[in-house]
Design a protein around this motif. Sequence first.
Motif, PDB file in Angstrom:
ATOM      1  N   ASN A 220      -9.056  24.175  22.282  1.00  0.00           N
ATOM      2  CA  ASN A 220     -10.364  24.744  22.633  1.00  0.00           C
ATOM      3  C   ASN A 220     -10.402  26.256  22.514  1.00  0.00           C
ATOM      4  O   ASN A 220     -11.470  26.847  22.399  1.00  0.00           O
ATOM      5  CB  ASN A 220     -10.755  24.337  24.054  1.00  0.00           C
ATOM      6  CG  ASN A 220     -10.994  22.848  24.153  1.00  0.00           C
ATOM      7  OD1 ASN A 220     -11.394  22.214  23.185  1.00  0.00           O
ATOM      8  ND2 ASN A 220     -10.735  22.288  25.321  1.00  0.00           N
ATOM      9  N   GLU A 221      -9.245  26.878  22.572  1.00  0.00           N
ATOM     10  CA  GLU A 221      -9.146  28.329  22.417  1.00  0.00           C
ATOM     11  C   GLU A 221      -7.760  28.668  21.878  1.00  0.00           C
ATOM     12  O   GLU A 221      -6.816  27.884  22.009  1.00  0.00           O
ATOM     13  CB  GLU A 221      -9.389  29.045  23.740  1.00  0.00           C
ATOM     14  CG  GLU A 221      -8.382  28.699  24.812  1.00  0.00           C
ATOM     15  CD  GLU A 221      -8.693  29.379  26.127  1.00  0.00           C
ATOM     16  OE1 GLU A 221      -7.752  29.515  26.921  1.00  0.00           O
ATOM     17  OE2 GLU A 221      -9.852  29.755  26.360  1.00  0.00           O
ATOM     18  N   VAL A 222      -7.654  29.827  21.275  1.00  0.00           N
ATOM     19  CA  VAL A 222      -6.365  30.266  20.738  1.00  0.00           C
ATOM     20  C   VAL A 222      -5.645  31.024  21.843  1.00  0.00           C
ATOM     21  O   VAL A 222      -6.046  32.121  22.230  1.00  0.00           O
ATOM     22  CB  VAL A 222      -6.559  31.163  19.494  1.00  0.00           C
ATOM     23  CG1 VAL A 222      -5.219  31.605  18.947  1.00  0.00           C
ATOM     24  CG2 VAL A 222      -7.360  30.443  18.431  1.00  0.00           C
ATOM     25  N   SER A 223      -4.588  30.437  22.365  1.00  0.00           N
ATOM     26  CA  SER A 223      -3.832  31.089  23.436  1.00  0.00           C
ATOM     27  C   SER A 223      -2.676  31.887  22.826  1.00  0.00           C
ATOM     28  O   SER A 223      -2.189  31.570  21.740  1.00  0.00           O
ATOM     29  CB  SER A 223      -3.298  30.046  24.418  1.00  0.00           C
ATOM     30  OG  SER A 223      -2.342  29.238  23.775  1.00  0.00           O
ATOM     31  N   PRO A 224      -2.234  32.915  23.522  1.00  0.00           N
ATOM     32  CA  PRO A 224      -1.128  33.729  22.990  1.00  0.00           C
ATOM     33  C   PRO A 224       0.173  32.933  22.816  1.00  0.00           C
ATOM     34  O   PRO A 224       0.992  33.273  21.977  1.00  0.00           O
ATOM     35  CB  PRO A 224      -0.946  34.826  24.042  1.00  0.00           C
ATOM     36  CG  PRO A 224      -2.219  34.862  24.804  1.00  0.00           C
ATOM     37  CD  PRO A 224      -2.789  33.481  24.740  1.00  0.00           C
ATOM     38  N   ASN A 225       0.321  31.862  23.582  1.00  0.00           N
ATOM     39  CA  ASN A 225       1.561  31.070  23.489  1.00  0.00           C
ATOM     40  C   ASN A 225       1.702  30.371  22.145  1.00  0.00           C
ATOM     41  O   ASN A 225       2.805  30.251  21.613  1.00  0.00           O
ATOM     42  CB  ASN A 225       1.605  30.021  24.603  1.00  0.00           C
ATOM     43  CG  ASN A 225       1.636  30.646  25.971  1.00  0.00           C
ATOM     44  OD1 ASN A 225       2.035  31.791  26.119  1.00  0.00           O
ATOM     45  ND2 ASN A 225       1.209  29.907  26.970  1.00  0.00           N
TER      46      ASN A 225
ATOM     47  N   PHE B  50      -5.160  23.639  15.480  1.00  0.00           N
ATOM     48  CA  PHE B  50      -6.293  24.262  14.805  1.00  0.00           C
ATOM     49  C   PHE B  50      -7.422  24.491  15.788  1.00  0.00           C
ATOM     50  O   PHE B  50      -7.579  23.769  16.769  1.00  0.00           O
ATOM     51  CB  PHE B  50      -6.767  23.426  13.602  1.00  0.00           C
ATOM     52  CG  PHE B  50      -7.488  22.147  13.961  1.00  0.00           C
ATOM     53  CD1 PHE B  50      -8.877  22.115  14.046  1.00  0.00           C
ATOM     54  CD2 PHE B  50      -6.787  20.982  14.191  1.00  0.00           C
ATOM     55  CE1 PHE B  50      -9.544  20.941  14.355  1.00  0.00           C
ATOM     56  CE2 PHE B  50      -7.437  19.805  14.504  1.00  0.00           C
ATOM     57  CZ  PHE B  50      -8.819  19.784  14.581  1.00  0.00           C
ATOM     58  N   TYR B  51      -8.152  25.565  15.546  1.00  0.00           N
ATOM     59  CA  TYR B  51      -9.343  25.895  16.328  1.00  0.00           C
ATOM     60  C   TYR B  51     -10.506  25.941  15.347  1.00  0.00           C
ATOM     61  O   TYR B  51     -10.425  26.586  14.303  1.00  0.00           O
ATOM     62  CB  TYR B  51      -9.187  27.245  17.024  1.00  0.00           C
ATOM     63  CG  TYR B  51     -10.479  27.745  17.628  1.00  0.00           C
ATOM     64  CD1 TYR B  51     -10.939  27.232  18.824  1.00  0.00           C
ATOM     65  CD2 TYR B  51     -11.245  28.695  16.975  1.00  0.00           C
ATOM     66  CE1 TYR B  51     -12.126  27.668  19.379  1.00  0.00           C
ATOM     67  CE2 TYR B  51     -12.433  29.136  17.522  1.00  0.00           C
ATOM     68  CZ  TYR B  51     -12.880  28.615  18.713  1.00  0.00           C
ATOM     69  OH  TYR B  51     -14.062  29.033  19.246  1.00  0.00           O
ATOM     70  N   ILE B  52     -11.578  25.247  15.673  1.00  0.00           N
ATOM     71  CA  ILE B  52     -12.759  25.247  14.815  1.00  0.00           C
ATOM     72  C   ILE B  52     -13.963  25.635  15.653  1.00  0.00           C
ATOM     73  O   ILE B  52     -14.137  25.155  16.775  1.00  0.00           O
ATOM     74  CB  ILE B  52     -12.954  23.879  14.122  1.00  0.00           C
ATOM     75  CG1 ILE B  52     -14.074  23.948  13.105  1.00  0.00           C
ATOM     76  CG2 ILE B  52     -13.161  22.762  15.111  1.00  0.00           C
ATOM     77  CD1 ILE B  52     -14.087  22.804  12.127  1.00  0.00           C
ATOM     78  N   SER B  53     -14.748  26.561  15.131  1.00  0.00           N
ATOM     79  CA  SER B  53     -15.930  26.997  15.870  1.00  0.00           C
ATOM     80  C   SER B  53     -17.015  25.925  15.785  1.00  0.00           C
ATOM     81  O   SER B  53     -17.088  25.166  14.825  1.00  0.00           O
ATOM     82  CB  SER B  53     -16.445  28.322  15.315  1.00  0.00           C
ATOM     83  OG  SER B  53     -16.703  28.205  13.935  1.00  0.00           O
TER      84      SER B  53
ATOM     85  N   THR C 262      -1.409  28.301  15.271  1.00  0.00           N
ATOM     86  CA  THR C 262      -2.805  27.861  15.296  1.00  0.00           C
ATOM     87  C   THR C 262      -3.556  28.446  14.111  1.00  0.00           C
ATOM     88  O   THR C 262      -3.537  29.656  13.885  1.00  0.00           O
ATOM     89  CB  THR C 262      -3.494  28.315  16.599  1.00  0.00           C
ATOM     90  OG1 THR C 262      -2.747  27.832  17.719  1.00  0.00           O
ATOM     91  CG2 THR C 262      -4.904  27.782  16.677  1.00  0.00           C
ATOM     92  N   MET C 263      -4.209  27.573  13.364  1.00  0.00           N
ATOM     93  CA  MET C 263      -5.073  28.045  12.282  1.00  0.00           C
ATOM     94  C   MET C 263      -6.518  28.002  12.754  1.00  0.00           C
ATOM     95  O   MET C 263      -6.913  27.134  13.527  1.00  0.00           O
ATOM     96  CB  MET C 263      -4.880  27.225  11.010  1.00  0.00           C
ATOM     97  CG  MET C 263      -5.299  25.805  11.074  1.00  0.00           C
ATOM     98  SD  MET C 263      -5.102  25.041   9.467  1.00  0.00           S
ATOM     99  CE  MET C 263      -4.616  23.410   9.970  1.00  0.00           C
ATOM    100  N   ILE C 264      -7.297  28.959  12.293  1.00  0.00           N
ATOM    101  CA  ILE C 264      -8.705  29.042  12.647  1.00  0.00           C
ATOM    102  C   ILE C 264      -9.509  28.563  11.454  1.00  0.00           C
ATOM    103  O   ILE C 264      -9.360  29.077  10.347  1.00  0.00           O
ATOM    104  CB  ILE C 264      -9.092  30.475  13.033  1.00  0.00           C
ATOM    105  CG1 ILE C 264      -8.263  30.923  14.233  1.00  0.00           C
ATOM    106  CG2 ILE C 264     -10.574  30.566  13.333  1.00  0.00           C
ATOM    107  CD1 ILE C 264      -8.421  32.374  14.588  1.00  0.00           C
ATOM    108  N   VAL C 265     -10.349  27.568  11.685  1.00  0.00           N
ATOM    109  CA  VAL C 265     -11.134  26.952  10.614  1.00  0.00           C
ATOM    110  C   VAL C 265     -12.603  27.288  10.842  1.00  0.00           C
ATOM    111  O   VAL C 265     -13.129  27.117  11.939  1.00  0.00           O
ATOM    112  CB  VAL C 265     -10.944  25.415  10.598  1.00  0.00           C
ATOM    113  CG1 VAL C 265     -11.743  24.789   9.479  1.00  0.00           C
ATOM    114  CG2 VAL C 265      -9.477  25.071  10.474  1.00  0.00           C
TER     115      VAL C 265
END
Length: 122
Positions: free
Chosen positions: A93-98, A45-48, A103-106
């Motif tokens: 820390n970042e959404v990588s293409p791999n 997960f990626y959270i801003s 990856t969910m963005i919260v």
Amino acid sequence: MERIYKYSYLSIIFILAIYMLSGCTPMRPPAIHTYDDSIENYRYFYISATGDYTSSSRVYGNQYGVYGGTTKSINPATLISGILFKNGFIQVNEVSPNNAKETMIVNFGETGRRNVNLGYSI
């Protein structure tokens, strides 16, 4: 003289009742937007980043004549991250293409201000 005391006690009780009723407002349920995917399909997960939110309460006095208050501060991103950590997700820390598909963005946000009785709620 007894009449003045009687009215002053009633006014104090009335003011306290209004104060207590305006502070006990239920929160609106959160808006959760989901998509067709199940949450089991995600590992990361990626959270801003969010800023701190601060609340305070005042103590006007007690039997000891103490005046003061308390202040509490919390960062919503940290709170949400902790819940997701407990459920086995890994923070990136970042959404990588791999690993973009896993990856969910919260995001965190708040709605506008609404008037409730004699106060307001956010």
